[in-house]
Design a protein around this motif. Structure first.
Motif, short mmCIF file in Angstrom:
data_model
loop_
_atom_site.label_atom_id
_atom_site.label_comp_id
_atom_site.label_asym_id
_atom_site.label_seq_id
_atom_site.Cartn_x
_atom_site.Cartn_y
_atom_site.Cartn_z
N LEU A 61 0.82 -1.22 0.00
CA LEU A 61 0.00 0.00 0.00
C LEU A 61 0.85 1.26 0.00
CD1 LEU A 61 -2.74 1.43 0.39
CD2 LEU A 61 -2.48 1.05 2.83
N ILE A 62 1.80 1.34 0.91
CA ILE A 62 2.52 2.62 1.08
C ILE A 62 3.43 2.92 -0.11
CG2 ILE A 62 4.09 3.89 2.55
CD1 ILE A 62 1.29 3.46 3.71
N PRO A 63 4.25 1.97 -0.59
CA PRO A 63 5.07 2.29 -1.76
C PRO A 63 4.23 2.69 -2.97
CG PRO A 63 5.91 0.32 -0.68
CD PRO A 63 4.61 0.65 -0.01
N PHE A 109 1.36 4.14 -2.88
CA PHE A 109 0.86 5.48 -2.59
C PHE A 109 1.94 6.52 -2.86
CE2 PHE A 109 -1.91 8.51 -0.62
CZ PHE A 109 -1.09 9.40 0.06
N LEU A 110 3.15 6.23 -2.41
CA LEU A 110 4.25 7.17 -2.63
C LEU A 110 4.54 7.34 -4.11
CD1 LEU A 110 6.66 6.02 0.21
CD2 LEU A 110 5.29 8.10 0.14
N THR A 135 1.78 9.40 -5.81
CA THR A 135 1.90 10.80 -5.38
C THR A 135 3.09 11.46 -6.08
OG1 THR A 135 1.05 10.12 -3.24
CG2 THR A 135 2.01 12.30 -3.38
N PHE A 171 -11.11 1.63 -3.76
CA PHE A 171 -10.02 1.83 -2.80
C PHE A 171 -9.05 2.90 -3.27
CE2 PHE A 171 -8.10 0.72 1.02
CZ PHE A 171 -6.74 0.65 0.88
N LEU A 227 -10.48 6.22 -2.79
CA LEU A 227 -10.43 6.62 -1.38
C LEU A 227 -9.06 7.20 -1.03
CD1 LEU A 227 -11.73 6.44 1.50
CD2 LEU A 227 -10.59 4.24 1.69
N LEU A 228 -8.01 6.59 -1.57
CA LEU A 228 -6.66 7.03 -1.21
C LEU A 228 -6.27 8.32 -1.93
CD1 LEU A 228 -4.49 3.79 -1.22
CD2 LEU A 228 -5.45 4.99 0.72
N VAL A 233 -15.28 2.77 13.51
CA VAL A 233 -13.99 2.19 13.18
C VAL A 233 -13.90 0.81 13.81
CG1 VAL A 233 -11.54 2.39 13.62
CG2 VAL A 233 -12.86 4.39 12.99
N VAL A 289 11.22 5.22 -1.31
CA VAL A 289 10.11 4.29 -1.29
C VAL A 289 10.24 3.35 -0.10
CG1 VAL A 289 9.01 2.41 -2.54
CG2 VAL A 289 9.79 4.41 -3.77
N GLY A 333 9.46 5.19 3.02
CA GLY A 333 8.04 5.34 3.27
C GLY A 333 7.42 4.10 3.86
N ALA A 334 7.81 2.95 3.31
CA ALA A 334 7.29 1.70 3.84
C ALA A 334 7.79 1.47 5.24
CB ALA A 334 7.70 0.54 2.92
N LEU A 356 6.08 3.55 8.05
CA LEU A 356 4.86 2.96 8.57
C LEU A 356 5.16 1.83 9.52
CD1 LEU A 356 1.81 3.00 8.46
CD2 LEU A 356 1.90 1.22 6.75
N TYR A 383 -11.04 5.27 7.87
CA TYR A 383 -10.18 6.35 8.34
C TYR A 383 -8.80 5.87 8.76
CZ TYR A 383 -8.78 10.83 10.20
OH TYR A 383 -8.10 12.00 10.42
N PRO A 384 -8.68 4.72 9.46
CA PRO A 384 -7.32 4.28 9.82
C PRO A 384 -6.41 4.09 8.61
CG PRO A 384 -8.93 3.06 11.09
CD PRO A 384 -9.70 3.86 10.07
N THR A 385 -6.95 3.53 7.53
CA THR A 385 -6.13 3.31 6.32
C THR A 385 -5.70 4.64 5.74
OG1 THR A 385 -7.42 1.34 5.85
CG2 THR A 385 -6.06 2.18 4.07
N LYS A 386 -6.64 5.55 5.60
CA LYS A 386 -6.33 6.86 5.02
C LYS A 386 -5.33 7.60 5.91
CE LYS A 386 -7.16 10.31 2.13
NZ LYS A 386 -6.89 10.26 0.71
N GLN A 398 -3.09 6.31 7.90
CA GLN A 398 -1.75 5.71 7.74
C GLN A 398 -1.07 6.20 6.47
OE1 GLN A 398 -3.02 1.49 8.02
NE2 GLN A 398 -1.39 1.31 9.49
N THR A 399 -1.81 6.17 5.36
CA THR A 399 -1.18 6.56 4.09
C THR A 399 -0.86 8.04 4.09
OG1 THR A 399 -3.38 6.79 3.12
CG2 THR A 399 -2.21 4.75 2.67
N THR A 400 -1.68 8.84 4.72
CA THR A 400 -1.41 10.28 4.76
C THR A 400 -0.14 10.55 5.53
OG1 THR A 400 -3.78 10.74 4.64
CG2 THR A 400 -2.37 12.50 5.46
N ALA A 431 2.32 8.40 6.12
CA ALA A 431 3.48 7.83 5.42
C ALA A 431 3.86 8.67 4.22
CB ALA A 431 3.16 6.40 4.99
N GLY A 432 2.85 9.25 3.57
CA GLY A 432 3.15 10.09 2.42
C GLY A 432 3.64 11.46 2.80
#
Lengths: 306, 537
Positions: free
Chosen positions: A140-142, A144-145, A148, A227, A230-231, A254, B13, B16-17, B20, B135-138, B140-142, B144-145
């Protein structure tokens, strides 16, 4: 001299047993089983449609089980969904993303699949790279990065570009293209056709079935995806799936519904949620029958390596 | 199209990973890092809270209390006065990320209420709206980004080391809000101190509270069903059992209690038995609620109720929506649900006397477990920008009866609401526009508002009975590194055993060993840290 064909009742059967005509008992049993299965499949649909047309009081009275037509049907749930313009706008966005995204996906996948169906320099390396994406994802994170950093945040391209080529769909098409006889391609080349002309005039017309399948896969994927929206997207650009999902999940705290929402008032909205499900299903139900006849044939054609 | 940012190299990259992962495993690193605020030792948070200055611009029909019980109103002032004299943004813009429990609102461009609020703020307000479940997913990504909005709702479920995260990422609001400094923001000063205490981390004020009614209550009772069965609201555990057995008539499809997933019916039973709110403090010694005799007695009592068949069959597996439906169908008289569910039950159960269930009896208590919904935090910025954002927070914390409160909650008159006999009634357009989640940035102290005076009186009386009984968590303002690391994991293991016992998959003999395992798994260490902090306070 003509060959007489013996009557069917004394003609030795060379057909497999399951293609033989059924006796009445077996036929009756098959009908009963199929009817039962159909009813089981249709029951939740009937429940959802009925609940979407029922008033809140009737839903509560029947504890959420309203089969087909309620005693006091109302379109209040549908009016609520389409009021405000949010769902209508989201539908337009979904249609646009699905059409554009599917077209772009198809072009990219067809080009790559055709190129790698023929022996080319470096083809094996590219093929292995594509196949590797089926086995490993960055997470997910890579992702996303990356999106972006590419400047795709809050753009519709974020819904299309990251999944531009599906490895599975690529394989379906590549396998089909590989089965096209080389003689056809060679004959076209002798006539002076270039690669693009061969692709568009000879290969693609033969590939209607797998193309239909791949189109369906991409289109349904785009229509249902939420998804990435959403991101990456602002709420004003949400597609239909995400908007409808937010309606269905109204009031969910939640972590899901393990403990009551101590702090937040949760209204009863089962009718609304059912109407959302119907709205989300209708477009796919409208499109799928036109592609169904290609579906099985296309999947099998692409899956079996010749 | 922009090309790949040359700074986005493999290391970025991976970084960023890993960031998290570092957040998730932050506690292993926190011990190695020295920082002025991040506690590696337990500590009592003793930073000076913002002064509490009650807003006296509107006189309530039924008064609020110093403990935090809300005031009651049956009318909205005809001409509400503004509480903010200067537009805080002054042409600037602000980004906010927060969650939503309702459907998406009308977009800003067509949303009259949103435009009016922006006019009041004197700038633009962009909200990243995220469904509550996502919200937790968003979040986290916010993080991390590293693309933080100016303000965001803090999600502590995905951050193991909250103080460290806040210190690294968010603005310390202590210099702006502590003690009398909050007087610059009078609406924030009208938020009760008990709510501000939830916003302290690592002995600094980082959060802006979203206050609630102090206690989540003990559920609801259908008094009409009690009357029909010839019983009254019980006082004490034994009477509760008798009332439940009197109410139960399976042939009439009537029962006493509705359960739901997670054994929600346990909460009112805990309160009847006097189970402490998380921890009990006696002198300087702490006892966890799981370890108390009252907790074990509650489980025994619950098993007795289950054996007596007073619960709606199968209700231990139902979800919240079904639980509500059962109660509305009068399947049972008692249900556990949060107090804010009251308006929904009242609207759906006309003709039924639905009241908050107030635990009574010598041992009964309630928990102060709904002090805040959550809190928002601000991104690090210079002092002027922080003041500007606090000015926006001050706007959204406007108390009941002010012009800002009317706009935030009821929208624009004539568009989002109409006045009917002096009461603002939300229009269909308003229902679409007012789901915008600005009330999840910060909010004023709650108020009970309804034109039905009897309803307000009933609800106000129940809350005012419960709030003085509300028992706080004695360690809520103490940071324990071990609790941050393993607390939720070992608690889950224990409550799994509890649920197995109630479901019949285990027996009560397994409870004590499970509690012992909790102690050994970190519970004793957590207790030691809290006691150490309390002793040093």
């Amino acid at each position: 001299m003509s060959t007489r064909v013996p009557p069917a009742d004394i003609r030795p059967s060379t057909r497999p047993p399951w293609m033989e005509k059924d006796g009445p008992i077996l036929l009756g049993a098959k009908i009963i089983v199929l009817v039962v299965v159909c009813l089981l499949v249709l029951y939740p649909f009937a429940n959802i449609i009925g609940t979407s047309l029922a008033s809140e009081q009737e839903i509560i009275r029947r504890n959420g089980l309203v089969i087909l037509l309620p005693s006091e049907p109302t379109l209040a749930a549908y009016k609520s969904i389409f009021a405000g313009g949010v769902v209508t706008r989201a539908m337009m966005i979904s249609i646009g993303v699905t059409l554009v995204g599917t077209a772009v996906n198809l072009v990219a996948t067809v080009l790559l699949a055709y190129a790698l169906s023929r022996p080319i320099l470096g083809g094996r390396f590219i093929l292995m790279t594509v196949l590797l994406t089926m086995l490993f994802g960055a997470g997910l994170i890579p992702n996303f990065l990356l999106v972006t950093a590419l400047g795709l945040s809050n753009t519709y391209a974020a819904l299309i570009v990251p999944g531009l080529i599906s490895a599975f769909n690529f394989l379906v098409l590549r396998n089909f293209f590989q089965n096209i006889p080389d003689e056809l391609v060679d004959a076209a080349r002798v006539d002076g056709a270039g690669d693009i002309a061969i692709l568009t005039r000879i290969v693609l017309p033969l590939a209607k079935a797998p193309l239909a399948v791949v189109t369906l896969f991409y289109a349904v994927g785009h229509w249902n995806s939420f998804f990435n929206a959403l991101l990456y997207l602002d709420s004003s650009k949400w597609p239909l799936a995400l908007v409808l999902r937010s309606i269905v999940l109204q009031g969910q705290p939640v972590g899901g519904e393990i403990t009551p929402s101590i702090g937040e008032a949760v209204p009863s909205i089962q009718g609304l949620q059912s109407a959302v499900v119907v709205v989300a299903l209708v477009p796919i139900l409208l499109v799928y029958p036109f592609l169904q006849r290609y579906f099985t044939q296309g999947v099998l054609t692409g899956a079996i390596k010749g | 199209m922009t090309y790949l940012d040359p700074k986005l190299k493999r290391r970025t990259v991976l970084g960023g990973a890993l960031s998290l992962g570092a957040l998730a495993a932050g506690t292993t690193l926190s011990g190695c890092r020295t920082s002025k605020n991040t506690p590696t030792e337990p500590q009592v948070n003793d930073v000076a809270m913002p002064d509490f200055v009650e807003y006296d611009g509107v006189k309530p029909d039924l008064p609020a209390t110093a403990e935090g019980a809300p005031a009651g109103f049956t009318a909205y002032p005809e001409d509400p006065k503004p509480s903010v004299t200067e537009a805080p943004l002054d042409g600037a813009s602000m980004t906010l990320m927060t969650n939503i429990f309702n459907a998406l609102p009308t977009p800003k461009g067509q949303n009259a209420a949103w435009k009016a609020i922006e006019k009041g703020l004197g700038g633009t307000l962009d909200i990243t709206i995220v469904p509550a479940t996502d919200y937790p997913t968003k979040f986290q990504t916010t993080i991390a980004g590293k693309n933080l909005p100016d303000a965001m709702l803090l999600d502590t479920t995905t951050v193991d080391d909250v103080p460290r995260f806040l210190e690294a990422t968010c603005a310390d609001l202590t210099p702006f809000l502590s003690a009398d400094k909050v007087h610059d923001f009078p609406n924030l000063a009208a938020i009760p101190t008990i709510a501000w205490e939830e916003c302290v981390h690592g002995n600094r004020i980082y959060g802006l509270p979203i206050p609630r009614g102090v206690t989540g209550g003990a559920g609801f009772v259908n008094a009409t069903m009690l009357k029909e069965a010839g019983v009254s609201s019980p006082s004490g555990v034994d009477e509760f059992f008798d009332v439940c057995t009197e109410l139960t008539a399976p042939k009439k499809n009537r029962y006493a209690i509705i359960n739901s997933k997670g054994n929600t019916f346990l909460t009112p039973l805990f309160l009847l038995h006097g189970v402490p709110n998380s921890w009990r403090l006696e002198g300087e010694a702490l006892t966890k609620s799981y370890e108390t005799e009252e907790y074990a007695a509650t489980l025994e009592f619950a098993l007795k109720l289950i054996k007596a068949g007073v619960m709606v069959p199968g209700s231990d597996g139902i979800d919240g929506q079904t639980r509500k439906n059962y109660f509305k169908q009068r399947k049972a008289a008692f249900v556990y649900d949060g107090l804010p569910a009251m308006p929904d039950y009242r609207n759906s159960m006309k003709g039924q006397d639905v009241q908050p269930f107030v635990p009574a009896g010598d041992d009964a208590l309630v928990w102060a477990d709904n002090i805040v919904f959550g809190q928002s935090v601000l991104k690090k910025a210079d002092d002027d920008r922080i003041r500007q954002l606090l000015g926006v927070a001050n706007y959204f914390a406007a108390p009941f009866g002010t012009a800002e409160h009317l706009l935030i909650n009821f929208g624009v008159e004539g568009v989002d609401h109409q006045r009917k006999k002096g009461v603002p009634t939300i229009t269909p357009k308003g229902e679409q526009e007012l789901t915008a989640p600005w009330t999840y940035f910060t909010a004023p102290k709650e108020a009970i508002f309804d034109p039905d005076a009897d309803y307000v009186a009933t609800y106000h009386k129940a809350i005012n009975t419960m709030v003085p009984m509300a028992v706080p968590d004695p360690v809520s303002n103490i940071t324990s590194p071990t609790e941050d690391k393993v607390g939720s994991k070992i608690a889950k293991a224990l409550t799994d055993v509890r649920d197995d016992i109630l479901a019949g998959r285990a027996t009560m003999t397994e409870w004590e060993p499970a509690v012992k395992k909790w102690r050994e798994g970190g519970g004793d260490k957590i207790r030691e840290e809290y006691e150490q902090a309390l002793a040093g306070a």
